[in-house]
Design a protein around this motif. Structure first.
Motif, short mmCIF file in Angstrom:
data_model
loop_
_atom_site.label_atom_id
_atom_site.label_comp_id
_atom_site.label_asym_id
_atom_site.label_seq_id
_atom_site.Cartn_x
_atom_site.Cartn_y
_atom_site.Cartn_z
N ASP A 148 18.09 -1.64 4.10
CA ASP A 148 17.72 -2.00 5.59
C ASP A 148 16.35 -1.36 6.05
OD1 ASP A 148 18.11 -2.14 8.30
OD2 ASP A 148 20.17 -1.28 8.38
N PRO A 149 15.67 -1.99 6.68
CA PRO A 149 14.23 -1.63 7.26
C PRO A 149 14.65 -0.57 8.57
CG PRO A 149 14.29 -3.59 7.78
CD PRO A 149 15.65 -3.38 6.74
N LEU A 150 15.68 -0.93 9.16
CA LEU A 150 16.00 0.06 10.38
C LEU A 150 16.61 1.38 10.10
CD1 LEU A 150 15.89 -0.45 13.19
CD2 LEU A 150 18.26 -1.17 13.21
N TYR A 151 17.02 1.47 8.66
CA TYR A 151 17.37 3.00 8.37
C TYR A 151 16.48 4.02 8.63
CZ TYR A 151 18.82 6.92 5.54
OH TYR A 151 19.12 8.19 4.88
N PRO A 152 17.01 5.04 9.60
CA PRO A 152 18.10 5.56 9.51
C PRO A 152 18.96 5.14 11.01
CG PRO A 152 17.07 7.43 9.98
CD PRO A 152 16.04 6.15 9.63
N TYR A 153 18.39 4.42 11.55
CA TYR A 153 18.80 4.20 12.93
C TYR A 153 20.07 3.57 13.35
CZ TYR A 153 14.42 6.30 13.62
OH TYR A 153 13.20 6.88 13.87
N GLY A 154 20.36 2.43 12.55
CA GLY A 154 21.52 1.65 12.50
C GLY A 154 21.71 1.04 13.96
N ASP A 155 22.97 0.62 14.32
CA ASP A 155 23.04 -0.34 15.32
C ASP A 155 24.43 0.17 16.09
OD1 ASP A 155 22.23 -2.79 17.35
OD2 ASP A 155 24.30 -2.88 16.91
N GLN A 156 24.44 0.31 17.52
CA GLN A 156 25.85 0.70 18.26
C GLN A 156 26.91 -0.40 17.80
OE1 GLN A 156 25.21 1.74 22.18
NE2 GLN A 156 27.13 2.65 22.58
N GLN A 157 26.32 -1.70 17.91
CA GLN A 157 27.59 -2.76 17.75
C GLN A 157 27.92 -3.07 16.44
OE1 GLN A 157 26.30 -6.42 19.14
NE2 GLN A 157 27.94 -7.78 18.37
N TRP A 158 26.57 -3.15 15.38
CA TRP A 158 27.00 -3.36 14.12
C TRP A 158 27.27 -2.33 13.18
CZ3 TRP A 158 27.83 -8.33 13.10
CH2 TRP A 158 27.38 -9.25 14.10
N GLY A 159 27.10 -1.20 13.42
CA GLY A 159 27.29 -0.05 12.60
C GLY A 159 26.03 0.63 12.25
N PRO A 160 26.31 1.53 11.38
CA PRO A 160 25.42 2.52 10.62
C PRO A 160 24.26 1.71 9.73
CG PRO A 160 27.12 3.21 9.73
CD PRO A 160 27.48 2.27 10.57
N SER A 161 22.94 2.27 9.55
CA SER A 161 22.21 1.64 8.35
C SER A 161 22.37 2.18 7.07
CB SER A 161 20.61 1.63 8.48
OG SER A 161 20.23 1.28 9.93
N PRO A 162 22.61 1.55 6.21
CA PRO A 162 22.94 2.16 4.68
C PRO A 162 21.83 2.81 4.26
CG PRO A 162 23.13 -0.18 4.42
CD PRO A 162 22.73 0.02 5.83
N ALA A 163 21.73 3.84 3.42
CA ALA A 163 20.57 4.37 2.80
C ALA A 163 19.81 3.50 1.83
CB ALA A 163 20.83 5.79 2.23
N PRO A 164 18.69 3.62 1.62
CA PRO A 164 17.97 2.75 0.95
C PRO A 164 18.73 2.88 -0.90
CG PRO A 164 16.32 4.03 2.13
CD PRO A 164 17.53 4.49 2.38
N ASN A 165 18.80 1.70 -1.17
CA ASN A 165 19.45 1.43 -2.47
C ASN A 165 20.75 1.80 -2.66
OD1 ASN A 165 18.84 0.50 -5.44
ND2 ASN A 165 19.10 2.99 -5.95
N THR A 166 21.50 1.79 -1.44
CA THR A 166 23.01 1.89 -1.39
C THR A 166 23.51 0.53 -2.14
OG1 THR A 166 23.02 3.07 0.77
CG2 THR A 166 24.98 1.88 0.40
N LEU A 167 24.80 1.07 -2.64
CA LEU A 167 25.61 -0.17 -3.41
C LEU A 167 26.73 -0.49 -2.55
CD1 LEU A 167 26.15 -2.15 -6.11
CD2 LEU A 167 27.47 -0.19 -6.78
N LEU A 168 26.90 -1.47 -1.63
CA LEU A 168 28.15 -1.86 -0.93
C LEU A 168 29.01 -2.69 -1.58
CD1 LEU A 168 26.18 -2.78 2.49
CD2 LEU A 168 27.06 -0.70 1.93
#
Length: 209
Positions: A148-168
């Motif tokens: 997620d290029p927005l990491y580490p900021y995330g979004d108030q509505q959609w939730g946190p940005s996963p750290a680079p290379n996170t397995l979801l």
């Protein structure tokens, strides 16, 4: 009998943040280049280049006042030597994940994910599954590697940005990877989960400059 399978293109240094809140597509193009170029010698991370890539994608987007959209994204990655890529919309969530995983397995190239109903983008750099997509027509995706290029900021509505290379898990990804809102930008694609998808006819080679 399908066995556990994993494929991940990510290497340390491949992640690039977006340098403005508008440039998610451009940062994702830089990351896609880095994920494809496994030499590490020509890493794309420069802020000036990111701005230029955003302008390129915006100029190729059908509704440029909305910034760069997935059509422009697919066109730019194809033009700069990573293609061919195309935008696809898939109505079924599990099928969308399978399509993305199979494309990565077939091409060794990442997939773009259109997030937040069309407001943001991530890069899918790998996956885990029950069954190798190259060996089994039917397989299930159990994990998705994301950038997620927005990491580490995330979004108030959609939730946190996963750290680079996170397995979801598919369930975790589904909180932010949702059906694209048709009115976000003009497109004749049907409503669905939208992917910027690589195809197997590889180009003549990756340009590193």
């Amino acid at each position: 009998m399908p066995h556990a399978f994993a494929l991940n293109l990510y290497q340390e240094g491949d992640f690039v943040p977006q340098y403005t809140f508008e440039w998610c597509v451009a940062a994702s193009i830089q990351m896609m280049h880095n994920l494809i170029d496994d030499t590490g010698a020509g890493t794309w991370a420069d802020p000036v280049q990111q701005g230029e890539l955003w302008e390129m994608a915006r100029a190729r987007s059908s509704n440029s006042f909305n910034g760069a959209n997935p059509l422009g994204w697919a066109q730019v990655v194809t033009e700069v030597g990573m293609g061919p890529y195309a935008v696809v919309s898939i109505a079924n969530y599990e099928e969308a994940l399978q399509t993305a995983a199979r494309a990565i397995a077939d091409t060794d190239r990442p997939v773009g994910l259109v997030m937040w109903r069309g407001r943001h983008v991530w890069v899918m750099s790998g996956f885990e599954s029950l069954g190798d997509p190259d060996q089994f027509r039917e397989f299930s995706v159990t994990g998705i590697r994301v950038q997620d290029p927005l990491y580490p900021y995330g979004d108030q509505q959609w939730g946190p940005s996963p750290a680079p290379n996170t397995l979801l898990t598919p369930e975790q990804l589904a909180t932010q990877f949702v059906v694209r809102e048709p009115r976000r930008w003009s497109s004749d694609l049907p409503t669905g989960y939208m992917l910027v998808l690589p195809f197997a006819e590889a180009s003549s080679g990756l340009r590193t400059s």
